[in-house]
Design an enzyme around this catalytic site. Structure first.
Site, PDB file in Angstrom:
ATOM      1  N   HIS A  90      -3.818   1.825   1.385  1.00 30.90           N
ATOM      2  CA  HIS A  90      -3.504   2.782   2.451  1.00 30.90           C
ATOM      3  C   HIS A  90      -2.752   4.007   1.943  1.00 30.90           C
ATOM      4  O   HIS A  90      -2.157   4.749   2.716  1.00 30.90           O
ATOM      5  CB  HIS A  90      -2.755   2.083   3.596  1.00 30.90           C
ATOM      6  N   ASP A 153       5.580   1.548  11.110  1.00 29.11           N
ATOM      7  CA  ASP A 153       4.953   1.677  12.432  1.00 29.11           C
ATOM      8  C   ASP A 153       3.647   0.888  12.502  1.00 29.11           C
ATOM      9  O   ASP A 153       3.262   0.389  13.551  1.00 29.11           O
ATOM     10  CB  ASP A 153       4.618   3.142  12.725  1.00 29.11           C
ATOM     11  N   GLU A 266      12.693   6.643  17.485  1.00 30.69           N
ATOM     12  CA  GLU A 266      11.788   7.555  16.776  1.00 30.69           C
ATOM     13  C   GLU A 266      11.585   8.787  17.646  1.00 30.69           C
ATOM     14  O   GLU A 266      12.184   8.917  18.718  1.00 30.69           O
ATOM     15  CB  GLU A 266      10.433   6.886  16.480  1.00 30.69           C
TER      16      GLU A 266
HETATM   17  P1  FAD Z   1      -1.335   0.753  -1.617  1.00 26.00           P
HETATM   18  O1  FAD Z   1      -1.683   2.042  -1.032  1.00 26.00           O
HETATM   19  O2  FAD Z   1      -2.448  -0.131  -1.985  1.00 26.00           O
HETATM   20  O3  FAD Z   1      -0.387   0.979  -2.896  1.00 26.00           O
HETATM   21  C1  FAD Z   1       0.644   1.943  -2.869  1.00 26.00           C
HETATM   22  C2  FAD Z   1       1.312   2.031  -4.253  1.00 26.00           C
HETATM   23  O4  FAD Z   1       2.043   0.849  -4.485  1.00 26.00           O
HETATM   24  C3  FAD Z   1       0.336   2.170  -5.411  1.00 26.00           C
HETATM   25  O5  FAD Z   1       0.928   2.914  -6.429  1.00 26.00           O
HETATM   26  C4  FAD Z   1       0.143   0.748  -5.850  1.00 26.00           C
HETATM   27  O6  FAD Z   1      -0.248   0.655  -7.205  1.00 26.00           O
HETATM   28  C5  FAD Z   1       1.516   0.170  -5.603  1.00 26.00           C
HETATM   29  N1  FAD Z   1       1.487  -1.237  -5.237  1.00 26.00           N
HETATM   30  C6  FAD Z   1       0.724  -1.850  -4.302  1.00 26.00           C
HETATM   31  N2  FAD Z   1       1.039  -3.150  -4.249  1.00 26.00           N
HETATM   32  C7  FAD Z   1       2.026  -3.339  -5.143  1.00 26.00           C
HETATM   33  C8  FAD Z   1       2.764  -4.471  -5.562  1.00 26.00           C
HETATM   34  N3  FAD Z   1       2.570  -5.678  -5.038  1.00 26.00           N
HETATM   35  N4  FAD Z   1       3.701  -4.298  -6.517  1.00 26.00           N
HETATM   36  C9  FAD Z   1       3.936  -3.086  -7.075  1.00 26.00           C
HETATM   37  N5  FAD Z   1       3.242  -1.998  -6.742  1.00 26.00           N
HETATM   38  C10 FAD Z   1       2.309  -2.125  -5.782  1.00 26.00           C
HETATM   39  N6  FAD Z   1       4.856   3.971   5.587  1.00 26.00           N
HETATM   40  C11 FAD Z   1       6.077   3.836   6.144  1.00 26.00           C
HETATM   41  O7  FAD Z   1       7.079   3.759   5.437  1.00 26.00           O
HETATM   42  N7  FAD Z   1       6.211   3.763   7.498  1.00 26.00           N
HETATM   43  C12 FAD Z   1       5.152   3.783   8.341  1.00 26.00           C
HETATM   44  O8  FAD Z   1       5.331   3.701   9.553  1.00 26.00           O
HETATM   45  C13 FAD Z   1       3.853   3.910   7.787  1.00 26.00           C
HETATM   46  N8  FAD Z   1       2.757   3.919   8.576  1.00 26.00           N
HETATM   47  C14 FAD Z   1       1.528   4.035   8.016  1.00 26.00           C
HETATM   48  C15 FAD Z   1       0.393   4.019   8.835  1.00 26.00           C
HETATM   49  C16 FAD Z   1      -0.861   4.124   8.302  1.00 26.00           C
HETATM   50  C17 FAD Z   1      -2.053   4.094   9.218  1.00 26.00           C
HETATM   51  C18 FAD Z   1      -1.008   4.292   6.909  1.00 26.00           C
HETATM   52  C19 FAD Z   1      -2.375   4.467   6.320  1.00 26.00           C
HETATM   53  C20 FAD Z   1       0.083   4.318   6.075  1.00 26.00           C
HETATM   54  C21 FAD Z   1       1.370   4.191   6.616  1.00 26.00           C
HETATM   55  N9  FAD Z   1       2.513   4.180   5.816  1.00 26.00           N
HETATM   56  C22 FAD Z   1       3.755   4.027   6.373  1.00 26.00           C
HETATM   57  C23 FAD Z   1       2.422   4.398   4.363  1.00 26.00           C
HETATM   58  C24 FAD Z   1       2.427   3.108   3.571  1.00 26.00           C
HETATM   59  O9  FAD Z   1       3.756   2.656   3.429  1.00 26.00           O
HETATM   60  C25 FAD Z   1       1.833   3.399   2.210  1.00 26.00           C
HETATM   61  O10 FAD Z   1       0.467   3.668   2.391  1.00 26.00           O
HETATM   62  C26 FAD Z   1       2.020   2.287   1.216  1.00 26.00           C
HETATM   63  O11 FAD Z   1       1.379   2.705   0.046  1.00 26.00           O
HETATM   64  C27 FAD Z   1       1.580   0.907   1.627  1.00 26.00           C
HETATM   65  O12 FAD Z   1       0.223   0.753   1.661  1.00 26.00           O
HETATM   66  P2  FAD Z   1      -0.558  -0.414   0.878  1.00 26.00           P
HETATM   67  O13 FAD Z   1       0.111  -1.719   1.075  1.00 26.00           O
HETATM   68  O14 FAD Z   1      -1.968  -0.264   1.289  1.00 26.00           O
HETATM   69  O15 FAD Z   1      -0.328   0.002  -0.644  1.00 26.00           O
END
Ligand code: FAD
Length: 515
Positions: A90, A153, A266
């Site tokens: 994401h 969120d 918020e």
């Molecule tokens: P990814 O996007 O897959 O990874 C993000 C980063 O972390 C990459 O660099 C990856 O290599 C690294 N990573 C992933 N897993 C691990 C792991 N286990 N150990 C170490 N590194 C790792 N953020 C907020 O703070 N508040 C919100 O309310 C919020 N709402 C969101 C709503 C939507 C619809 C979206 C798309 C995103 C939102 N986000 C929010 C952002 C979100 O926190 C980031 O996208 C974050 O990257 C988490 O997504 P993911 O788990 O898919 O991680």
């Protein structure tokens, strides 16, 4: 094994690794989990942002921590291979990608840990780094009537993914971000070592990995603090015409003691128009609520402000008790009295509220279209100027999705983590969640984001990008500011060859890190 990796990497294009090479790779890595050619699966080379795509060498679905350590060790024995943990993909700007490298699908480990613990009378849950927060919520509430204290969120995000950034929502003013709500991690470092860390054990790795953008290790398990889960939530939205009144009330609420304020605070900016996505219709919580623009004072400008708050309660609380508590808190605020919307929902429903948005966006195709989002932490000192220029002028017609803005307190964030923040106790998160890339092209929207950042720099605003995206080392150095040296030292200790999370574009794969 390394000879085999070298042959596959050098002799074939990541797009077209033959099946027999994939199975050779799989055998040589000796994994319990599975491995797929990166080019064929496609998913590992994309993310929610939809702005970048790359071709990884392979997508690995590990069965557990040992598999992850094996992959990292194998990469460390080559001269150039990188490894990206992919949470739920994401990210917006390719942060979870590895061009020509290994992508580890953390979701395949989601079931690996789910263990409640009580330590000195406090409750915790050990969960996998690949677990989705929505599953953690549902399982904790249904099995133990307990829940984590700090959320995002939207909950289809992984535990490791948000802990690598911060994890922020309307509870962060009280409990801090998600990074302030874990007490122990299990991490696979860039050396392929499996390390358990906490504030007192391997503390540099613990603090470094929190907000560490995946640079220091892959989080395979996290110990998350829990609290008793409420049954219900009174969810409220109130409207303001004046930014100063909106921020004064929001800041008042986030600086009150527990019991003297709401449990969630918020806010968002919306355009003073009947636009169904950017305007008045985006405010009511229920289709039965009507937003009557006749109540907006004539003096109102191009945009209006909505404070969104919520109060937890129990099924056993009498409705009149909840009404009294809500009225007591609202009566101190200066919103337009007739523009108030409220709804009672279950606690789980409240936390899953964005799921409905997702379903709707999936149905109309917006979920899979590009999302050039911009998230910024801005010091209180610059927020009035930001409103005047960015919200009221540049973005007065909206961004095709929410424009969030709410205050946070620096004292709730641990300065030993890798997260970087502006100075001062109160700062705001501004999130431009662009959804409908119809009309202006994606390039134009990305350009507008750059324009906003450029304006912040020109005006000397104290700000930091959240979920940062930079492409040059100079920009990264500026982003980390006086924390850069510490971050490089931690990188040198835990991922000296810069194998991990190459999609962040902070360090180049090497044998030795140069500060
Ligand atoms: P990814 O996007 O897959 O990874 C993000 C980063 O972390 C990459 O660099 C990856 O290599 C690294 N990573 C992933 N897993 C691990 C792991 N286990 N150990 C170490 N590194 C790792 N953020 C907020 O703070 N508040 C919100 O309310 C919020 N709402 C969101 C709503 C939507 C619809 C979206 C798309 C995103 C939102 N986000 C929010 C952002 C979100 O926190 C980031 O996208 C974050 O990257 C988490 O997504 P993911 O788990 O898919 O991680």
């Amino acid at each position: 094994m390394i000879a085999c990796l070298g042959r596959i990497v050098h002799d074939t294009d990541a797009d077209s690794i033959p099946d027999d090479d994939v199975s050779t790779l799989s055998e040589s890595l000796d994994l319990q989990g599975t491995i797929e050619s990166g080019g064929i699966t496609g998913v590992a080379g994309k993310d929610f942002g939809g702005l970048y795509s790359v071709k990884p060498l392979a997508l690995i679905k590990p069965s557990g921590t040992e598999d992850i350590a094996r992959v990292v060790k194998a990469a460390s024995q080559t001269s150039h291979l990188t490894v990206a943990a992919r949470g739920n993909g994401h990210s917006i700007n390719g942060q979870a990608m590895a061009d020509g490298g290994f992508v580890i699908d953390m979701r395949s480990t989601e079931e690996n840990h789910f263990k409640p613990l009580t330590i000195d009378g406090s409750h915790y849950i050990d969960v996998s780094g690949g677990a989705l927060w929505e599953d953690v919520l549902k399982r904790c509430v249904s099995m133990f009537r307990l829940a984590p204290r700090s959320w995002t969120d939207y909950l289809s995000l992984t535990v490791g993914g948000t802990l690598s950034n911060a994890g922020v929502s309307g509870q962060a003013f009280r409990f801090g971000p998600q990074t302030s709500n874990v007490t122990e991690l299990e991490v696979v470092t860039g050396k392929g070592e499996i390390t358990v860390c906490s504030k007192t054990q391997n503390s540099e790795l613990f603090f470094g990995a929190l907000g560490g953008l995946g640079q220091l290790g892959i989080i395979t398990r996290a110990r998350v603090k829990l609290q008793p889960a409420p049954d219900m939530v009174r969810w409220i939205r109130v409207v303001y015409t004046e930014f100063e009144e909106f921020t004064r009330d929001a800041e008042f609420l986030v600086t009150q003691e527990e019991g003297e304020s709401f449990d969630y605070v918020e806010g968002f900016v919306f355009s003073n128009s009947d636009d169904p996505i950017n305007g008045w219709p985006s405010v009511p919580l229920d289709p039965d609520h009507e937003f009557n623009p006749a109540y907006i004072p004539q003096t109102a400008s191009s945009v209006l402000y909505c404070l969104e708050v919520a109060l937890h309660y129990r099924n056993s609380d009498r409705p009149s008790t909840v009404d009294t508590a809500v009225s007591r808190l609202l009566e101190r605020l200066g919103f337009i009295q007739r523009l108030k919307f409220q709804l009672n929902v279950s606690y789980v429903e409240f936390l899953l509220r964005v799921k409905q948005v997702e379903e709707h966006a999936k149905a109309n195709g917006n979920w899979d279209s590009p999302h050039p989002w911009l998230n910024i932490f801005i010091s209180k000192s610059g927020i009035v100027d930001f409103d005047r220029t960015v919200f009221r002028k540049m973005l007065k017609d909206g961004v095709g999705g929410p424009m969030l803005i709410y205050p946070l307190l620096r004292s709730k964030w641990d300065s030993r983590t890798s997260v970087v923040l502006p100075e001062g106790e109160i700062f705001y998160i501004v999130a431009l969640l662009r959804f409908v890339p119809k009309g202006p092209t994606v390039e134009k929207l990305v350009a507008q984001n750059h324009e906003i950042i450029k304006w912040c720099n020109k005006e000397g605003l104290d700000f930091k990008l959240y979920l940062p995206h930079y492409q040059s080392k100079e920009d990264w150095k500026r982003h980390f500011g006086n924390q850069w040296t510490r971050f490089v030292e931690r990188k040198t200790s835990f991922d000296p060859m810069a194998i991990l999370a190459p999609g962040q574009q902070i360090f180049k794969r090497t044998h030795i890190i140069k500060p």
